[in-house]
Structure formats: structure tokens, C-alpha cells
Design a protein around this motif. Structure first.
Motif, mmCIF file in Angstrom:
data_model
loop_
_atom_site.group_PDB
_atom_site.id
_atom_site.type_symbol
_atom_site.label_atom_id
_atom_site.label_comp_id
_atom_site.label_asym_id
_atom_site.label_seq_id
_atom_site.Cartn_x
_atom_site.Cartn_y
_atom_site.Cartn_z
ATOM 1 N N PHE A 66 0.839 -1.122 -0.141
ATOM 2 C CA PHE A 66 -0.145 0.065 -0.017
ATOM 3 C C PHE A 66 0.865 1.365 -0.039
ATOM 4 O O PHE A 66 1.441 1.718 1.023
ATOM 5 C CB PHE A 66 -0.928 -0.106 1.340
ATOM 6 N N LYS A 90 -1.900 5.716 6.030
ATOM 7 C CA LYS A 90 -1.784 4.169 6.507
ATOM 8 C C LYS A 90 -2.504 3.584 7.806
ATOM 9 O O LYS A 90 -2.837 2.470 7.527
ATOM 10 C CB LYS A 90 -0.268 4.093 6.610
ATOM 11 N N ALA A 141 -7.312 -2.448 -2.144
ATOM 12 C CA ALA A 141 -7.989 -1.043 -1.890
ATOM 13 C C ALA A 141 -7.224 0.024 -2.568
ATOM 14 O O ALA A 141 -7.941 0.979 -2.845
ATOM 15 C CB ALA A 141 -7.750 -0.819 -0.415
ATOM 16 N N ALA A 142 -5.839 0.049 -2.601
ATOM 17 C CA ALA A 142 -5.254 1.143 -3.424
ATOM 18 C C ALA A 142 -5.871 1.017 -4.964
ATOM 19 O O ALA A 142 -6.082 2.088 -5.193
ATOM 20 C CB ALA A 142 -3.845 0.721 -3.422
ATOM 21 N N TRP A 170 -8.257 -2.413 6.103
ATOM 22 C CA TRP A 170 -8.358 -3.242 4.880
ATOM 23 C C TRP A 170 -7.236 -4.435 4.719
ATOM 24 O O TRP A 170 -7.403 -5.103 3.614
ATOM 25 C CB TRP A 170 -7.946 -2.279 3.652
ATOM 26 N N ARG A 171 -6.377 -4.499 5.611
ATOM 27 C CA ARG A 171 -5.535 -5.737 5.758
ATOM 28 C C ARG A 171 -6.259 -7.026 5.524
ATOM 29 O O ARG A 171 -7.291 -7.163 5.978
ATOM 30 C CB ARG A 171 -4.541 -5.969 6.780
ATOM 31 N N ALA A 177 0.925 4.595 0.639
ATOM 32 C CA ALA A 177 0.337 5.511 1.475
ATOM 33 C C ALA A 177 0.727 6.844 1.187
ATOM 34 O O ALA A 177 0.020 7.691 1.271
ATOM 35 C CB ALA A 177 0.321 5.264 2.916
ATOM 36 N N ALA A 192 -8.967 9.223 -1.016
ATOM 37 C CA ALA A 192 -9.512 8.751 0.182
ATOM 38 C C ALA A 192 -10.207 10.028 0.928
ATOM 39 O O ALA A 192 -11.113 9.976 1.773
ATOM 40 C CB ALA A 192 -8.086 8.239 1.028
ATOM 41 N N ARG A 202 -5.627 4.423 8.349
ATOM 42 C CA ARG A 202 -6.865 4.432 7.899
ATOM 43 C C ARG A 202 -6.897 2.827 6.860
ATOM 44 O O ARG A 202 -7.909 2.103 7.309
ATOM 45 C CB ARG A 202 -7.318 5.346 6.954
ATOM 46 N N ALA A 203 -5.755 2.570 6.392
ATOM 47 C CA ALA A 203 -5.821 1.184 5.747
ATOM 48 C C ALA A 203 -5.764 0.100 6.497
ATOM 49 O O ALA A 203 -5.703 -1.007 5.788
ATOM 50 C CB ALA A 203 -4.518 1.408 4.717
ATOM 51 N N ARG A 229 -4.875 -4.474 1.360
ATOM 52 C CA ARG A 229 -4.494 -2.995 1.109
ATOM 53 C C ARG A 229 -4.122 -2.754 -0.343
ATOM 54 O O ARG A 229 -4.450 -1.583 -0.752
ATOM 55 C CB ARG A 229 -3.536 -2.678 2.259
#
Length: 229
Positions: A168, A195, A208-209, A201-202, A170, A179, A197-198, A205
Motif C-alpha cells: 500500500f 496508512k 484497496a489502493a 483493509w488488511r 500511502a 481517500a 486508515r488502511a 490493502r
């Protein structure tokens, strides 16, 4: 059964690589299930393409060459470099003369970075062929330990060349802006805030990106993802 967001040890290796549309779809589904913001922007059209690039020294070199350049300029320099070194490996780059590399359009700092990468690969300090079996954070740490490789370069390589689903970047400004728009913020979150916030999403991530870059394209009507198709 798919892997739910937040269900995997952050330090562990990826359960699978982001190397097919099926895995990408699995990641998108996991994200939309865990985060209503992700569900909303995907429903609004933020459906990401897979986008892959070759791994190894040549793939990383392509990212380094393209940094801070327009697509056209990067493509021209890359074409000249490949004519100079058709088989672009750590060994062939290490053997190339600086004047020839500069004539191809490479700046001094990029030459030094690519030489440092070649040395690190040759000595085993940067095991490019094994990074995909490491957790995203450990792979990132090994990459940024090499002179000239910054966090953005490391994460873009891990995501686009290796298909690491949890890489990710960030610090990417387009991700930060996407975002901001998605979360309805007044100002772009910085790298540290994004980072954090992410973490939700693990281990997806990286997906998500890709979703956020796709949302940027929807919101701004232009593509800002690295390594455009």
C-alpha cells in the motif's frame, strides 16, 4: 471461502498473489464487506483493472526510470535504455558506462539507484525473486534499505510487479485525494493518516489502493494510477 479483510497476520506472507481477475474480485468483495465506504465507491463505479508488470530487475528499473516524469518522457528514455541494454539485468547494467546511460536519458541519481539495486540483488541483500513470499511490511523494509528506493517505489513494485495484495503506497498523492473524496474530508490525509486508515483493509490493502485509484478516475475523469495501461 474467501479471505476477509483484517483476518490475516500483517507480518505473514500473502495467502495468494494478486495475479488474476478472480483474486482481484475476491479482494474487492472482502473490502466492500468490511468497509461501507469501499462498498459505496465500488458501487459508484470504482472497479479497478488488474494491471500487472513484469517482476525482477527490469520491472523495478522501469518504475525507477519513470519516476517524476511524464508518460511520454519516461517511455522515450526507457526505449533508449532498452536499445542500449536489450537484456536488462543487474549484470548488464553494472557493466554499462555512465556516459552511455546518461546519453540514454538517465539522470545521475537514477543511475546511482539502479547501480545500488544491481549490487543489492547480486549480493543477495535484495532477493527480488523471493519478496513475494514475505509479508508486505518485511518486503517493503528490504526494498527501502537499498539506496535510492523510497517507500512509494517499493510498494508500487510489490503491488504491480509481484502482485502483493497487501502492498500500500500511502504516500501516493492520488490515493490520498481519492481517500479524501471517499471519506468526505476537508483536506487530504497524509501518508501516516492514510496508512492508519488502511489497517482496516488488511490483508487486501493493495486491492484497496487499486479501488481508490479507480475512484479517483471516476471522480476526476482522469487516470492517476502508476504504470498506466
Amino acid at each position: 471461502m474467501g479471505i476477509a479483510a483484517g483476518a490475516v497476520d500483517a507480518a505473514g506472507p500473502p495467502a495468494r498473489l494478486l495475479d488474476s481477475e478472480a483474486v482481484l474480485h475476491e479482494g474487492v468483495e472482502a473490502l466492500t464487506a468490511c468497509d461501507p465506504v469501499m462498498a459505496r465507491i465500488v458501487a459508484a463505479g470504482a472497479v479497478p483493472p488488474l494491471r500487472k508488470r513484469p517482476p525482477g530487475y527490469e520491472g523495478l528499473a522501469g518504475i525507477i526510470v519513470a519516476q517524476q516524469l511524464s508518460t511520454a518522457s519516461a517511455g522515450a528514455i526507457w526505449g533508449r535504455l532498452k536499445r542500449l541494454l536489450p537484456d536488462l539485468t543487474p549484470e548488464t547494467f553494472a557493466a554499462a558506462a555512465d556516459p552511455d546511460l546518461k546519453a540514454a536519458g538517465l539522470s545521475g541519481p537514477k543511475i546511482r539507484t539502479l547501480r545500488a539495486v544491481a549490487e543489492a540483488v547480486g549480493t543477495g541483500r535484495l532477493p527480488l525473486d523471493a519478496l513475494h513470499i514475505l509479508g508486505a511490511d518485511e518486503a517493503h523494509r528490504l526494498m527501502v534499505a537499498v539506496h535510492g528506493i523510497g517507500p512509494w517505489t517499493a510498494d508500487v513494485y510489490l503491488l504491480f510487479c509481484l502482485g502483493h495484495p497487501d502492498a500500500f503506497p500511502a504516500g501516493d498523492l492520488a490515493l490520498q485525494e481519492a481517500a479524501r473524496l471517499a471519506d468526505g474530508l476537508d483536506a487530504r490525509p497524509g501518508a501516516a493518516a492514510l496508512k492508519e486508515r488502511a489497517e482496516l483493509w488488511r490483508p487486501w490493502r493493495g486491492v484497496a489502493a487499486k479501488v481508490l485509484w479507480a475512484y479517483y478516475r471516476v471522480a476526476k475523469a482522469r487516470d492517476a494510477a502508476p504504470l498506466p495501461s
